[in-house]
Design a protein around this motif. Structure first.
Motif, short mmCIF file in Angstrom:
data_model
loop_
_atom_site.label_atom_id
_atom_site.label_comp_id
_atom_site.label_asym_id
_atom_site.label_seq_id
_atom_site.Cartn_x
_atom_site.Cartn_y
_atom_site.Cartn_z
N GLY A 184 0.84 -1.19 0.00
CA GLY A 184 0.00 0.00 0.00
C GLY A 184 0.87 1.24 0.00
N VAL A 185 0.29 2.36 0.38
CA VAL A 185 1.04 3.62 0.36
C VAL A 185 2.28 3.54 1.25
CG1 VAL A 185 0.94 6.05 1.01
CG2 VAL A 185 -0.99 5.01 -0.19
N ILE A 186 2.12 3.05 2.47
CA ILE A 186 3.25 3.00 3.41
C ILE A 186 4.33 2.04 2.91
CG2 ILE A 186 3.95 2.36 5.75
CD1 ILE A 186 1.20 3.31 6.70
N GLY A 187 3.91 0.87 2.43
CA GLY A 187 4.87 -0.10 1.93
C GLY A 187 5.68 0.43 0.77
N CYS A 188 5.01 1.10 -0.18
CA CYS A 188 5.71 1.65 -1.34
C CYS A 188 6.65 2.78 -0.93
CB CYS A 188 4.71 2.15 -2.37
SG CYS A 188 3.83 0.84 -3.26
N GLU A 189 6.21 3.61 0.03
CA GLU A 189 7.08 4.70 0.48
C GLU A 189 8.35 4.15 1.12
OE1 GLU A 189 3.71 8.19 1.34
OE2 GLU A 189 4.62 7.11 3.02
N TYR A 190 8.22 3.16 2.00
CA TYR A 190 9.41 2.61 2.65
C TYR A 190 10.26 1.80 1.68
CZ TYR A 190 8.72 4.22 7.41
OH TYR A 190 8.64 5.01 8.53
N ALA A 191 9.66 1.21 0.67
CA ALA A 191 10.45 0.50 -0.34
C ALA A 191 11.40 1.47 -1.04
CB ALA A 191 9.53 -0.18 -1.35
N SER A 192 10.89 2.66 -1.38
CA SER A 192 11.75 3.63 -2.06
C SER A 192 12.77 4.23 -1.09
CB SER A 192 10.90 4.74 -2.70
OG SER A 192 10.18 5.46 -1.73
N ILE A 193 12.41 4.38 0.18
CA ILE A 193 13.35 4.91 1.17
C ILE A 193 14.52 3.95 1.38
CG2 ILE A 193 13.61 5.35 3.65
CD1 ILE A 193 10.82 6.64 3.57
N PHE A 194 14.21 2.67 1.65
CA PHE A 194 15.29 1.71 1.92
C PHE A 194 16.15 1.47 0.68
CE2 PHE A 194 12.88 0.54 5.77
CZ PHE A 194 13.93 0.49 6.68
N SER A 195 15.53 1.41 -0.49
CA SER A 195 16.34 1.21 -1.70
C SER A 195 17.25 2.41 -1.93
CB SER A 195 15.44 0.98 -2.91
OG SER A 195 14.64 2.12 -3.19
N GLY A 196 16.78 3.61 -1.54
CA GLY A 196 17.61 4.80 -1.66
C GLY A 196 18.81 4.78 -0.74
N LEU A 197 18.73 3.98 0.32
CA LEU A 197 19.85 3.82 1.24
C LEU A 197 20.77 2.67 0.83
CD1 LEU A 197 18.01 4.35 4.65
CD2 LEU A 197 19.70 5.88 3.60
N GLY A 198 20.49 2.06 -0.29
CA GLY A 198 21.32 0.97 -0.77
C GLY A 198 20.95 -0.39 -0.20
#
Length: 466
Positions: A184-198
């Motif tokens: 959902g919204v939260i899952g997609c947001e954190y997916a992009s956050i963590f991927s941005g951290l490598g």
């Protein structure tokens, strides 16, 4: 005549509770707020919108550094630990708490700290941290207790490798790989956050598409860009069980797959905070998701008790909650006509972000409403090229006959800001809400807002006779 301690008594100091109390106080009503945290602000300030968006901002800055041509000239790319990125949020939270605490003092709103439960329809018992119970009364009571992450009974959230969207803010290390269940919204947001951290990310979605309520083109774009960031997106998958050990987490799926990671973030739904309110004492009952039903005046079936914010479900947005709280307070003081919040824009803080207002192509097609499309790609705007924010697009859906705007969908940098230009035009009466506004208005150059002019011209070029 019965005397009460307060005219309006609010449970919860999040956006909806704060706005209800402030609105009452501004109209010379005696108002008080009960908050079970030691500081005001509610889940939005301490566990939701503020910390997660501050974290996202830090990650976005890191990504710009690592991908910018100028920075590549002067050094290697950098990675920062998750806790370091998260530390940015603490300063923002402190500022928010300080600011909001001043609201209460300046407006003469009493603050009671403790956990509230109903005694009767005008009385609340407030259990303080030392166990002392204080009783306070109100002519009207507003339930603004918010929500918390849903935790299924068969998942052990006490395990140090299993998190929800609240406890993920307590993560003290940077996992090499994280599993996110719920797209959902939260899952997609954190997916992009963590991927941005490598961090390697596997995002498990139980539906056919990501965020199916979005316009199809935007949903597909999100799916593509998450994969481009390195996120493994798995659709149409449901969990069977979670196996957490000292060495990691194994997510067993009903399809037979076994996904392994260093940590699991469970982001599959939320539950209203109503279970400790003793609702039975006032003749109320929450649904299976802990949410309360209200009418268009935000009244529950007990007329002097109102409910606002996440505790009533959709749209579960801080922006909507502010307006809902104001409306409830207005009804409480006798105003007959108030705004029922049902036309809020969507704002999703992935990287890049998403925002939309109005109808999607699917909704218009299903309703057999003719429409045409105008698009502007950010890679074709001067501001996008200058800032390096060239991923994304602005899309306008409009009536081919009247040119009335039917929907606006934006994917890319500052989408949640850009959308409000189109939203303002859509709200105009008569001929003021048409595509012509963007043709006949001169925009600053170079700006991201100029995408409206480009999209409008693109749409007009699709019509015969233009």
């Amino acid at each position: 005549m019965t005397s009460y301690d307060y005219d309006v008594l609010v449970i919860g100091s999040g956006p909806s509770g704060e706005s209800a109390a402030l609105n009452a106080a501004k109209h010379n009503k005696r108002a008080a707020v009960i908050e079970d945290r030691p500081m005001v602000g509610g889940g939005c300030t301490h566990r939701g919108t503020i910390p997660s968006k501050a974290l996202r901002h830090a990650v976005k800055q890191l990504k710009r550094f690592n991908t910018g041509r100028l920075f590549r000239e002067i050094g290697h790319s950098r990675q920062i630990p998750y806790p370091t990125a998260l530390s940015v949020a603490s300063g923002v939270i402190e500022k928010q708490v300080e600011m909001r605490a001043k609201f209460y003092g300046r407006n003469g709103i009493d603050l009671h700290t403790g956990r509230a439960c109903f005694v009767d329809e005008h009385t609340l018992a407030v259990r303080q941290s030392d166990g002392i119970i204080e009783k306070v009364t109100g002519r009207d009571i507003v339930i603004a207790t918010g929500s918390r992450p849903y935790q299924p009974a068969d998942v052990d959230f006490s395990h140090p490798r299993v998190y929800d969207s609240d406890t993920i803010l307590d993560l003290k290390h940077t996992p090499r790989k994280i599993l996110i269940y719920g797209a959902g919204v939260i899952g997609c947001e954190y997916a992009s956050i963590f991927s941005g951290l490598g961090v390697k990310v596997e995002l498990i979605n139980s539906f056919d598409y990501l965020l199916a309520f979005l316009d199809d083109e935007i949903s597909v774009a999100l799916n593509y860009h998450l994969r481009d960031l390195g996120v493994m997106v798995r659709h149409r998958e449901e969990y069977e069980r979670v196996e957490a050990t000292e060495n990691g987490v194994i997510l067993h799926l009903k399809s037979g797959k076994h996904l392994r990671g260093d940590a699991l973030l469970w982001s599959n739904g939320r539950t209203g905070n109503t279970d400790s309110l003793n609702l039975a004492a006032v003749g109320l009952e929450a649904d299976q998701r802990g949410q309360l039903q209200v009418n268009k005046q935000y009244q529950t079936s007990t007329p002097n008790i109102y409910a606002v914010g996440d505790v009533i479900g959709w749209p579960s947005l801080a922006s909507a909650a502010y307006d809902q709280g104001r409306s409830a307070a207005a009804v409480s003081r006798g105003k007959e006509t108030v705004r029922y919040v049902d036309d809020v824009p969507t704002g999703i803080y992935t990287i890049p972000e998403i925002s939309s207002v109005g109808k999607t192509e699917k909704e218009l097609t299903d309703a057999r409403i003719p429409y045409e499309v105008g698009r502007a790609f950010f890679k074709d705007t001067a501001r996008g090229q200058i800032s390096g924010e060239d991923v994304g697009m602005l899309k306008i859906l409009f009536c081919p006959d009247s040119l009335a705007i039917l929907g606006i969908h934006c994917f890319g940098a500052e989408a949640t800001e850009i959308i409000h230009i189109g939203q303002a035009i859509m709200k105009q009466e008569g001929a003021g809400n048409t595509l012509r506004y963007f043709i006949t208005t001169t925009f600053n150059y170079p700006t991201m807002a100029e995408a409206y002019r480009i999209a409008a011209l693109n749409g007009l070029n699709r019509l015969s006779g233009y």
